[in-house]
Design a protein around this motif. Structure first.
Motif: not given
Length: 168
Positions: A59, A61, A85, A89
């Motif tokens: 992750p 952001y 996220e 991912t």
């Protein structure tokens, strides 16, 4: 409240340092796998490949799509970034694992299998085990939880998997 002034930045710095620590260790691990698998490839190329794998599977952001970033202005705030996220991912972890398994290099194939096994463990096995432990330790039955969902749960909980924390 003077004592608390500036603590938000302190916690942010601690979070970022922890996040960076895990990303650096993931990069180092990916690089070691690549060095073993591709001993004749220039180091800089391997470093960039390892960085791309970490960037796409952990992750970050800053990588949340613009549309989701715009939704941060809604009352739910930054919370929208987390699921975005997780989806990004998760998709990339599975894709990378499958790509790795399709490699003709045994060390890369092994990394792909391990990547997919780790993903499956964290997304299926651990949550299922946590649910079983919660039922066993709280004495709440599945039937009791289903009755709660039918009778008392707010609409957003009715279709959810709920973890019992104790009897009330």
């Amino acid at each position: 409240l003077k004592v608390l002034k500036g603590t938000d930045r302190t916690f942010e710095k601690i979070y970022m340092a922890t996040d960076d620590f895990f990303k650096m260790n993931a990069w180092k691990y990916e690089l070691e796998v690549l060095k073993q698998a591709k001993p004749n490839t220039p180091l800089r190329k391997l470093e960039l490949e390892a960085a791309a794998k970490v960037k796409n599977t952990m992750p970050n952001y800053d990588r949340v799509p613009k549309g989701f970033k715009a939704l941060r202005e809604l009352p739910v705030g930054n919370f929208i970034s987390f699921p975005a996220e997780i989806y990004r991912t998760g998709f990339n972890i599975v894709k990378q694992g499958l790509d790795d398994m399709a490699s003709d290099i045994p060390a890369i194939q092994t990394r792909g299998r391990n990547r997919l096994l780790s993903f499956a463990t964290t997304t299926a096995v651990i949550p299922a085990a946590a649910l079983e432990i919660a039922y066993a330790t709280t004495g709440v039955s599945r039937e009791g939880m289903d009755a709660y969902k039918r009778s008392f749960a707010p609409r957003w909980e009715k279709g959810s998997v709920l973890l019992p924390l104790g009897k009330t």
